[in-house]
Write an enzyme that holds these catalytic residues in place. Structure first.
Site, PDB file in Angstrom:
ATOM      1  N   SER A   1       0.696  -1.277   0.040  1.00 37.46           N
ATOM      2  CA  SER A   1      -0.038   0.184  -0.015  1.00 37.46           C
ATOM      3  C   SER A   1       0.879   1.251  -0.143  1.00 37.46           C
ATOM      4  O   SER A   1       1.861   1.444   0.638  1.00 37.46           O
ATOM      5  CB  SER A   1      -0.930   0.112   1.195  1.00 37.46           C
ATOM      6  N   SER A   2       0.474   2.288  -0.660  1.00 41.72           N
ATOM      7  CA  SER A   2       1.161   3.375  -0.892  1.00 41.72           C
ATOM      8  C   SER A   2       2.575   3.266  -1.209  1.00 41.72           C
ATOM      9  O   SER A   2       3.052   2.768  -2.470  1.00 41.72           O
ATOM     10  CB  SER A   2       1.088   4.223   0.490  1.00 41.72           C
ATOM     11  N   SER A   3       3.779   3.565  -0.315  1.00 40.56           N
ATOM     12  CA  SER A   3       4.970   3.211  -0.511  1.00 40.56           C
ATOM     13  C   SER A   3       5.211   1.857  -1.204  1.00 40.56           C
ATOM     14  O   SER A   3       5.934   1.601  -1.976  1.00 40.56           O
ATOM     15  CB  SER A   3       5.949   3.525   0.584  1.00 40.56           C
TER      16      SER A   3
END
Length: 294
Positions: A137-139
């Site tokens: 998720s995200s990074s």
């Protein structure tokens, strides 16, 4: 004589369950050029040749924190696959998706350390090298894109949430909200599919095989990693995989989500989540199905 207490008896009885549920920390797993940390979820019964899922945390997170957020336990227990929950402690605990080292095959960056974890598991647990997958998720989604571009010979597929295309942050001073060139996350790094593919191919110039399958999610109300980054990811993987957009399927897998199908839907799929911000919630059942581990 040691006094036997009810709490002590309960602790003894529950110990096998607690041990099974907890993550196993691994310290001596091979070359670790960027001092990553490695934690494993080992199912109650490991398959004879288990698959490997590398689950990558968000900025500011840790592997154990992402374990609580994503939690593939029931699926791993049912199918006998191993889940790796690595951690990075640098740059606000954000994965390096910007440096030349991490964007180069065997370049000695975070991506190399993560692949060395995979190699350790293949050796120690007789894991299946054809069933290695990445998610995050995200990074962690940014690194999922990077791993699939830099090590397409290692990963069979990826499924991730609220990230950016591989190479979007190339040359940036860092990869965290504090250190990164804001052009990428703000959706201003726009390229054609061919340009994205050409950039990805520089990460492993000698690779002539098939690129990993990709499934990626993004929320329309995401203004931290702008929603337009979904289109950039899809352009990149569409070009790398040689599949074109086919159709949208509304309210799939749930109300407000639109499935964006490329080709026959077996190589590339996007999900647009209406009015969802940063990040799209993890859908472990969809990840596992995409990996063919359901």
């Amino acid at each position: 004589m040691r006094r036997i207490t009810l709490p002590g008896v309960l602790a003894t009885l529950l110990m096998p369950l607690m041990t099974n549920a907890a993550l196993t920390q691994v310290t001596d797993w091979g070359e670790n050029p960027t001092n990553l940390e490695m934690a494993l979820y080992l199912p109650s019964k490991i398959a004879e040749k288990p698959a490997i899922v590398v689950a990558l945390h968000y900025c500011g997170g840790t592997g154990p924190a992402y374990y609580q957020m994503a939690n593939y336990d029931s699926y791993a227990d049912a199918q006998g696959f191993i889940v790796v929950y690595p951690s990075t402690k640098k740059d606000s605990n954000c994965w390096d998706v910007a440096s030349q080292k991490t964007l180069t095959h065997n370049g000695g960056g975070d991506s190399t350390g993560l692949v060395n974890m995979v190699n350790y598991l293949i050796q120690k647990y007789n894991a299946d090298p054809t069933k290695v997958y990445a998610t995050g998720s995200s990074s962690g989604c940014m690194m999922t894109n990077v791993l699939m571009a830099v090590y397409p010979d290692v990963f069979a597929a990826g499924s991730c949430y609220s990230g950016v295309a591989a190479g979007c942050l190339a040359g940036s001073p860092g990869s965290s909200p504090q250190s990164a060139d804001p052009k990428c996350a703000s959706g201003q790094n726009v390229k054609t599919g061919e340009q994205w593919a050409a950039l990805a191919k520089t990460m492993y110039p000698g690779f002539n095989g098939t690129y990993p399958r990709m499934q990626t999610f993004h929320g329309t109300a995401d203004h931290f990693v702008e929603y337009s980054n979904l289109a950039e990811q899809l352009k990149e993987w569409s070009a790398l995989l040689g599949v074109e957009f086919t159709k949208n399927v509304t309210n799939t897998p749930q109300s407000g989500y639109t499935q964006m199908v490329y080709g026959d839907g077996t190589k590339l799929v996007g999900y647009s989540a209406a009015n969802v911000g940063h990040t799209v919630p993890v859908h472990p059942q969809l990840d596992v199905a995409w990996f063919g581990l359901a």
